[in-house]
Design a protein around this motif. Sequence first.
Motif, PDB file in Angstrom:
ATOM      1  N   SER A   5       0.841  -1.185   0.000  1.00  0.00           N
ATOM      2  CA  SER A   5       0.000   0.000   0.000  1.00  0.00           C
ATOM      3  C   SER A   5       0.880   1.241   0.000  1.00  0.00           C
ATOM      4  CB  SER A   5      -0.940   0.001   1.208  1.00  0.00           C
ATOM      5  OG  SER A   5      -0.187  -0.079   2.395  1.00  0.00           O
ATOM      6  N   ARG A  12       2.401   6.865  -6.030  1.00  0.00           N
ATOM      7  CA  ARG A  12       1.740   5.598  -6.353  1.00  0.00           C
ATOM      8  C   ARG A  12       2.628   4.860  -7.346  1.00  0.00           C
ATOM      9  NH1 ARG A  12      -4.576   5.652  -7.570  1.00  0.00           N
ATOM     10  NH2 ARG A  12      -4.930   3.436  -7.944  1.00  0.00           N
ATOM     11  N   ASP A  24      -0.846  -1.642 -11.264  1.00  0.00           N
ATOM     12  CA  ASP A  24      -0.934  -0.700 -10.153  1.00  0.00           C
ATOM     13  C   ASP A  24      -0.746  -1.471  -8.851  1.00  0.00           C
ATOM     14  OD1 ASP A  24      -1.674   1.090  -8.142  1.00  0.00           O
ATOM     15  OD2 ASP A  24      -3.307   1.954  -9.323  1.00  0.00           O
ATOM     16  N   GLN A  26      -0.888  -0.405  -5.878  1.00  0.00           N
ATOM     17  CA  GLN A  26      -1.783   0.026  -4.795  1.00  0.00           C
ATOM     18  C   GLN A  26      -3.118  -0.699  -4.859  1.00  0.00           C
ATOM     19  OE1 GLN A  26      -2.109   4.247  -4.176  1.00  0.00           O
ATOM     20  NE2 GLN A  26      -4.099   4.038  -3.201  1.00  0.00           N
ATOM     21  N   THR A  27      -3.658  -0.864  -6.070  1.00  0.00           N
ATOM     22  CA  THR A  27      -4.970  -1.510  -6.213  1.00  0.00           C
ATOM     23  C   THR A  27      -4.851  -2.977  -6.595  1.00  0.00           C
ATOM     24  OG1 THR A  27      -5.117  -0.866  -8.546  1.00  0.00           O
ATOM     25  CG2 THR A  27      -6.070   0.656  -6.906  1.00  0.00           C
ATOM     26  N   SER A  28      -3.637  -3.441  -6.855  1.00  0.00           N
ATOM     27  CA  SER A  28      -3.376  -4.824  -7.283  1.00  0.00           C
ATOM     28  C   SER A  28      -4.172  -5.191  -8.532  1.00  0.00           C
ATOM     29  CB  SER A  28      -3.702  -5.812  -6.149  1.00  0.00           C
ATOM     30  OG  SER A  28      -2.910  -5.539  -5.027  1.00  0.00           O
ATOM     31  N   THR A  29      -4.189  -4.263  -9.490  1.00  0.00           N
ATOM     32  CA  THR A  29      -4.896  -4.499 -10.750  1.00  0.00           C
ATOM     33  C   THR A  29      -4.055  -3.999 -11.919  1.00  0.00           C
ATOM     34  OG1 THR A  29      -6.004  -2.346 -10.617  1.00  0.00           O
ATOM     35  CG2 THR A  29      -7.209  -4.247  -9.729  1.00  0.00           C
TER      36      THR A  29
END
Length: 186
Positions: A5, A12, A24, A26-29
């Motif tokens: 995170s 980011r 990404d 942070q969003t794991s996508t």
Amino acid sequence: MVTRSKKAGEDRLIKKYPNRRLYDTQTSTYVTLADIKGLVMTSENFKVVDAKTDEDLTRNILLQIILEEEAGGAPVFSTQMLSQIIRFYGNSMQGLMGNYLEKTMQSFVDIHNKLGDQTKGLGAGSTPEAWAQMLNLQNPLMQNLMGNYMEQSKDLFVKMQEQMQGSHNMFGSFPFAQQSNKSEKE
């Protein structure tokens, strides 16, 4: 694959994999260039790095977004402007040009923000659509305003250049100082 995170004050992190996909952390996508553009539009700080080498690819990704935007409709840059920018690469003024463009763009953003602040409280009149309509109606006025701004910017640049050329003591080793000394002797 380890995800983490984002900590306060940290950019980011977006990783670019060899298959050209952007991830990404942070969003794991996986994200697209449109998603990255969204981050830019919301003024979120981010950094794009090569997943294997950790090389910073942020500028490359931003240039890709600009290229897509330029190809997708009404371009911001004219062919003449792009040609002029290209001519500065390898020129002794390259660093100054980048700094000048950055400061000019920041001034433009500041003017835009100031106009936006002044229209707050106008209700529906401050929507992007209302702004577009107003700018279309006021196009000659806005062109004149921007023309005056650019003329002032150009004058400032010319004055700075003249001051540099006039400072023989400070810039005596530069070629233009030597040339002006020769022409004074003749």
